[in-house]
Design a protein around this motif. Structure first.
Motif, PDB file in Angstrom:
ATOM      1  N   ARG A   1     -40.363 -24.530 -96.705  1.00  0.00           N
ATOM      2  CA  ARG A   1     -39.079 -23.675 -96.143  1.00  0.00           C
ATOM      3  C   ARG A   1     -38.194 -23.500 -97.393  1.00  0.00           C
ATOM      4  O   ARG A   1     -37.482 -22.642 -97.438  1.00  0.00           O
ATOM      5  CB  ARG A   1     -38.779 -24.536 -94.980  1.00  0.00           C
ATOM      6  N   ALA A   2     -37.842 -24.835 -98.005  1.00  0.00           N
ATOM      7  CA  ALA A   2     -36.735 -24.739 -99.097  1.00  0.00           C
ATOM      8  C   ALA A   2     -37.288 -23.817 -99.900  1.00  0.00           C
ATOM      9  O   ALA A   2     -36.442 -23.174-100.606  1.00  0.00           O
ATOM     10  CB  ALA A   2     -36.771 -25.999 -99.617  1.00  0.00           C
TER      11      ALA A   2
ATOM     12  N   VAL B   1     -44.015 -29.287 -95.375  1.00  0.00           N
ATOM     13  CA  VAL B   1     -43.402 -28.152 -94.581  1.00  0.00           C
ATOM     14  C   VAL B   1     -42.155 -28.065 -94.961  1.00  0.00           C
ATOM     15  O   VAL B   1     -41.667 -26.735 -95.213  1.00  0.00           O
ATOM     16  CB  VAL B   1     -43.706 -28.402 -93.237  1.00  0.00           C
ATOM     17  N   PRO B   2     -41.264 -28.957 -94.934  1.00  0.00           N
ATOM     18  CA  PRO B   2     -39.790 -28.823 -95.406  1.00  0.00           C
ATOM     19  C   PRO B   2     -39.712 -28.095 -96.771  1.00  0.00           C
ATOM     20  O   PRO B   2     -38.745 -27.389 -97.342  1.00  0.00           O
ATOM     21  CB  PRO B   2     -39.119 -30.182 -95.132  1.00  0.00           C
TER      22      PRO B   2
ATOM     23  N   ARG C   1     -43.994 -34.032 -96.355  1.00  0.00           N
ATOM     24  CA  ARG C   1     -42.998 -33.364 -96.969  1.00  0.00           C
ATOM     25  C   ARG C   1     -43.111 -31.886 -97.447  1.00  0.00           C
ATOM     26  O   ARG C   1     -42.464 -31.209 -97.921  1.00  0.00           O
ATOM     27  CB  ARG C   1     -42.488 -34.279 -98.128  1.00  0.00           C
TER      28      ARG C   1
END
Length: 217
Positions: free
Chosen positions: A152-153, A148-149, A146
């Motif tokens: 990005r968020a 990487v996302p 989790r």
């Protein structure tokens, strides 16, 4: 304006006790009761309330599934889960699907009323130490799948929004964030609303989890 509450618990004695406890506060009104999650959903859909006090272990539909479905509505109510353990896995799962906080069933009456009013005002109903423990339980065992996302968020936030999000991850209230970052409470609320939208979350604990996954908290 009086807040409309629903008490959801399969034990009628618990419901009666909470209704009696809350009946003395003129800002709160218990307008509905339910014995399980399905009944709570049906009752809310027929006559919406502002906040539900939600037990977790119930027949027919438990509090986790009910909370997830309530939080999926276009205008979701606030949900405070009721539990007997402050590190219960059920609590972690309920917070992960959008619950706004939790109360131990043996919480002093004045603290229950204060927690309800805090949540209705957009304030956290979790102490920083409890938040940290819950985040640890949520992220343990998930590895880096989790991160990487999450990064990005977080990168989608402005610098100021990241500062506010970091304060949220530490369990700070709106007033504490305002004091630390030298802004008004109204501005803090506006930032939090945008943070929720950008991170696709519905409560402060979920913000803290995203910040943790992104390596920011």
């Amino acid at each position: 304006m009086t807040a409309r509450l629903m008490i959801v618990d399969d034990d009628p004695l618990v419901r009666s006790g909470l209704k009696l406890l809350l009946g003395g506060d003129r800002d709160l009104e218990v307008v509905a009761e339910a014995g399980n999650g399905r009944e709570a959903l049906d009752t809310h859909n027929a006559e919406p309330v502002d906040l539900l006090l939600m037990d977790l272990r119930m027949p027919v539909m438990d509090g986790i599934e009910a909370t997830a479905m309530l939080k999926g509505l276009n205008s979701p109510p606030a949900v405070i889960v009721l539990t007997t353990f402050d590190a219960d896995d059920y609590v972690v799962r309920a917070l992960a699907v959008g619950a706004d906080g939790f109360l131990l069933k043996d919480t002093p009456p004045a603290d229950i009323v204060a927690a309800i009013k805090n949540v209705l005002a957009g304030q956290p109903a979790l102490s920083p130490t409890v938040t940290a423990a819950l985040i640890k339980q949520v992220v343990d065992g998930h590895g880096d799948d989790r991160s990487v996302p999450a990064r990005r968020a977080v990168e989608s936030l402005t610098a100021r929004e990241r500062e506010v999000a970091l304060c949220l991850a530490k369990g700070a209230s709106n007033a504490e964030i305002a004091a630390e970052l030298f802004m008004s409470v109204a501005t803090v609320k506006a930032h939090i609303s945008r943070i929720f939208t950008k991170l696709d979350v519905s409560n402060r604990v979920q913000v803290a989890i995203v910040m943790h996954d992104a390596g920011r908290a």
